[in-house]
Write a protein that holds these residues in place. Structure first.
Motif, PDB file in Angstrom:
ATOM      1  N   VAL A   1      58.935 -56.685  44.374  1.00  0.00           N
ATOM      2  CA  VAL A   1      60.301 -56.886  43.880  1.00  0.00           C
ATOM      3  C   VAL A   1      60.512 -56.232  42.520  1.00  0.00           C
ATOM      4  O   VAL A   1      61.624 -56.248  41.991  1.00  0.00           O
ATOM      5  N   TRP A   2      59.473 -55.657  41.944  1.00  0.00           N
ATOM      6  CA  TRP A   2      59.620 -54.993  40.647  1.00  0.00           C
ATOM      7  C   TRP A   2      60.557 -53.803  40.771  1.00  0.00           C
ATOM      8  O   TRP A   2      60.503 -53.036  41.736  1.00  0.00           O
ATOM      9  N   ILE A   3      61.405 -53.663  39.770  1.00  0.00           N
ATOM     10  CA  ILE A   3      62.258 -52.496  39.658  1.00  0.00           C
ATOM     11  C   ILE A   3      61.954 -51.806  38.330  1.00  0.00           C
ATOM     12  O   ILE A   3      61.016 -52.191  37.623  1.00  0.00           O
ATOM     13  N   ARG A   4      62.745 -50.818  38.000  1.00  0.00           N
ATOM     14  CA  ARG A   4      62.495 -50.041  36.785  1.00  0.00           C
ATOM     15  C   ARG A   4      62.395 -50.910  35.537  1.00  0.00           C
ATOM     16  O   ARG A   4      61.513 -50.721  34.686  1.00  0.00           O
TER      17      ARG A   4
ATOM     18  N   VAL B   1      58.467 -47.494  47.114  1.00  0.00           N
ATOM     19  CA  VAL B   1      58.895 -48.852  47.453  1.00  0.00           C
ATOM     20  C   VAL B   1      60.389 -49.051  47.212  1.00  0.00           C
ATOM     21  O   VAL B   1      61.091 -49.654  48.019  1.00  0.00           O
ATOM     22  N   GLN B   2      60.886 -48.537  46.083  1.00  0.00           N
ATOM     23  CA  GLN B   2      62.291 -48.751  45.738  1.00  0.00           C
ATOM     24  C   GLN B   2      63.168 -47.538  46.033  1.00  0.00           C
ATOM     25  O   GLN B   2      64.386 -47.605  45.855  1.00  0.00           O
ATOM     26  N   GLY B   3      62.570 -46.424  46.443  1.00  0.00           N
ATOM     27  CA  GLY B   3      63.352 -45.251  46.801  1.00  0.00           C
ATOM     28  C   GLY B   3      63.969 -44.517  45.626  1.00  0.00           C
ATOM     29  O   GLY B   3      64.988 -43.840  45.777  1.00  0.00           O
ATOM     30  N   TYR B   4      63.362 -44.603  44.444  1.00  0.00           N
ATOM     31  CA  TYR B   4      63.910 -43.952  43.252  1.00  0.00           C
ATOM     32  C   TYR B   4      63.711 -42.440  43.314  1.00  0.00           C
ATOM     33  O   TYR B   4      62.675 -41.944  43.738  1.00  0.00           O
ATOM     34  N   ARG B   5      64.726 -41.706  42.848  1.00  0.00           N
ATOM     35  CA  ARG B   5      64.602 -40.284  42.578  1.00  0.00           C
ATOM     36  C   ARG B   5      64.080 -40.111  41.150  1.00  0.00           C
ATOM     37  O   ARG B   5      64.126 -41.031  40.343  1.00  0.00           O
ATOM     38  N   PRO B   6      63.583 -38.885  40.794  1.00  0.00           N
ATOM     39  CA  PRO B   6      63.068 -38.693  39.431  1.00  0.00           C
ATOM     40  C   PRO B   6      64.050 -39.064  38.339  1.00  0.00           C
ATOM     41  O   PRO B   6      63.663 -39.610  37.309  1.00  0.00           O
ATOM     42  N   VAL B   7      65.331 -38.789  38.554  1.00  0.00           N
ATOM     43  CA  VAL B   7      66.317 -39.094  37.510  1.00  0.00           C
ATOM     44  C   VAL B   7      66.448 -40.596  37.294  1.00  0.00           C
ATOM     45  O   VAL B   7      66.798 -41.053  36.195  1.00  0.00           O
ATOM     46  N   GLN B   8      66.158 -41.401  38.319  1.00  0.00           N
ATOM     47  CA  GLN B   8      66.229 -42.857  38.178  1.00  0.00           C
ATOM     48  C   GLN B   8      64.969 -43.421  37.520  1.00  0.00           C
ATOM     49  O   GLN B   8      65.010 -44.483  36.907  1.00  0.00           O
TER      50      GLN B   8
END
Length: 511
Positions: free
Chosen positions: A375-378, A314-321
């Motif tokens: 809309v949730w992020i890390r 959903v947010q397009g995060y990579r593992p490092v993020q």
């Protein structure tokens, strides 16, 4: 009411067993060495799994071929857990552990240099065999060498493999693939394993060989049990990709594996020196601990997979993020587990209530996660991770206490085989269950959203953007469903506490 007093060595079944040395710094160094090797073994599997896309890209391996690298490693790793305790008794704990670490390290060094996919597959399969032999050694060392008053702290070290290790997989995969190089997803094991070998060689005593045990070797059990476990693990891990029972391969693996497993368990019942002592399942606390462990591992794996998958899709995060939310739950385990061990070591504390409180915290974390939106992020996951800092160790350590506290010293090797094999199989089943649930709920929500959209008048819609939003919403709803399922698992396990286990007191030296 009983007390956890398993203090005899793994080789206690023989009158010739060597008396354990006096507990001191040397034994502690040996224990830390085994713990380090076991953590690295688990990390190796997790990191390569998370970084599989980068590894496939670097080696020009397709998606299907990549899944076999994971499945073959896991299959032999779980199978090794069942038979490693017998090998440790026969070849000596120290010698067998050093050989397993050496083979594990050498194969890790060679994997990036594999000339073909087939050779890489063989090396990963053998590396899984060596890595899977290590976790039973950690429980064995803790039960054999630690004095009664600190035994729970040794078991807390073993519990790190279920709480601390898995959470480091995503951060380390992100580190190697983003900043160093994909080869280090394999080579990260080298330095820790060399340190572990030195610590084991220095700290653990050398028992004599007991090759006479081959005279009563359970060949039928090995020929039935090893392929049974491998077939079941591969069938479960490949099931979702091949559409489960629509695939003749999956039907053959699961059906054949179950048949061999039944024959293996029947064989073990009457063997003079079995790999699994079936009669031990009559021990109430051990049966409860094994059953509950399976459920706990499903929840622990889910709380890693769900946020990682959501943030990636959903947010397009990579593992490092994604790494910070994993580290928030993992790193504090180094403090939380000793504190939980100290709590359980108090005689007036009933570990069953510690277990219930830990499961309650996991359930609350999952219920909170079910409220996620697109809309949730890390940062929105941090509160859930705080609940897991103590929820995870409080749900694992009491199970170790219950499983080892109701057995006799002679049954130590069999308890190690039971606990570690169930732990390995449960992690595999958890992966299969989560993947199947994810696919099922994702299809359901996608269909429902498309149906609702078809019944709503829309004009001037961007079809590509709309499809993307529909997919995101389906992922959100699926993640919410999974969180609710995991909360239900945790609450069900709490109900079992009122029915199955009996009171176990913390271990104390005999007076």
């Amino acid at each position: 009411m009983t007390s956890l007093t398993v203090t005899a060595p793994l080789a206690a079944a023989s009158p010739a067993a060597v008396t354990p040395p006096v507990f001191g710094p040397r034994i502690i160094i040996g224990l830390v060495g085994v713990l380090l090797a076991v953590l690295v073994s688990g990390l190796n599997e997790m990191v390569t799994k998370v970084a599989l896309a980068d590894i496939r890209g670097a080696l020009a391996i397709g998606y299907d071929e990549g899944t076999w690298l994971v499945a073959s490693y896991t299959a032999t790793s779980v199978a090794a857990m069942a038979f490693a305790p017998w090998c440790a008794v026969t070849f000596s704990l120290r010698r067998f552990t050093l050989c397993a670490i050496s083979a594990f390290t050498l194969l890790g060094v060679l994997c990036p240099f594999a000339p073909t996919y087939e050779s890489l597959l063989v090396m990963r399969t053998l590396q899984g065999l060596a890595g899977g032999a290590l976790p039973p050694m950690l429980m064995t060392v803790a039960l054999r060498f630690l004095p009664a008053n600190v035994k729970l702290y040794g078991l807390a070290g073993y519990a790190l493999t279920a709480t601390f290790g898995p959470g480091l997989g995503t951060p380390l995969a992100g580190l190697w693939t983003e900043y160093v190089g994909w080869q280090w997803t394999f080579w990260q094991i080298i330095a820790p394993c060399l340190i572990a070998m030195a610590a084991v060689a220095y700290g653990l005593p050398q028992d004599p060989l007991r090759l006479e045990r081959f005279k009563q070797f359970n060949w039928r059990g090995l020929l039935l049990g090893f392929p049974a476990i491998c077939m079941l693990v591969i069938g479960i891990l490949q099931g979702n990709r091949l559409d489960w029972f629509e695939s003749s391969l999956i039907c053959g693996l699961l059906g054949g594996g179950l048949l061999l497993l039944v024959l293996f368990l029947i064989n073990e019942w009457s063997q003079p020196i079995p790999f699994f002592k079936m009669q031990m399942l009559g021990i109430r606390n051990l049966s409860f601990a094994l059953l509950t462990l399976a459920g706990v591992l499903v929840v622990l794996l889910a709380v890693i997979i769900i946020p990682s998958s959501y943030l990636a899709q959903v947010q397009g995060y990579r593992p490092v993020q994604t790494a910070p939310i994993m580290l928030l739950a993992a790193l504090p385990q180094l403090i939380a587990l000793p504190l939980v061990a100290a709590l359980c070591n108090l005689r007036w504390v009933d570990c069953r209530w510690v277990l219930g409180l830990g499961l309650s915290m996991l359930a609350l974390s999952c219920i909170g996660g079910s409220q996620l939106t697109s809309v949730w992020i890390r940062d929105d996951f941090y509160a859930l991770q705080w609940l897991q800092i103590f929820g995870q160790p409080m749900a694992v350590l009491p199970l170790l206490m219950l499983s080892t506290g109701s057995i006799t010293p002679m049954e130590g090797p069999y308890a190690s085989a039971w606990f570690n094999t169930v732990k390995g199989l449960s992690a595999v089943v958890a992966t299969g269950v989560i993947e199947a649930l994810t696919t099922s709920r994702l299809h359901f929500h996608s269909t429902m959203l498309v149906d609702n959209l078809g019944n709503s008048p829309l004009t001037n819609s961007d079809s590509a953007g709309l499809a993307h939003r529909l997919h995101d919403q389906a992922v959100v709803l699926t993640a919410s469903d999974l969180y609710l399922c995991m909360a239900g698992v945790a609450l069900t396990l709490i109900l079992l506490i009122f029915w199955l286990p009996t009171r176990i007191y913390p271990p104390r030296a005999p007076t």
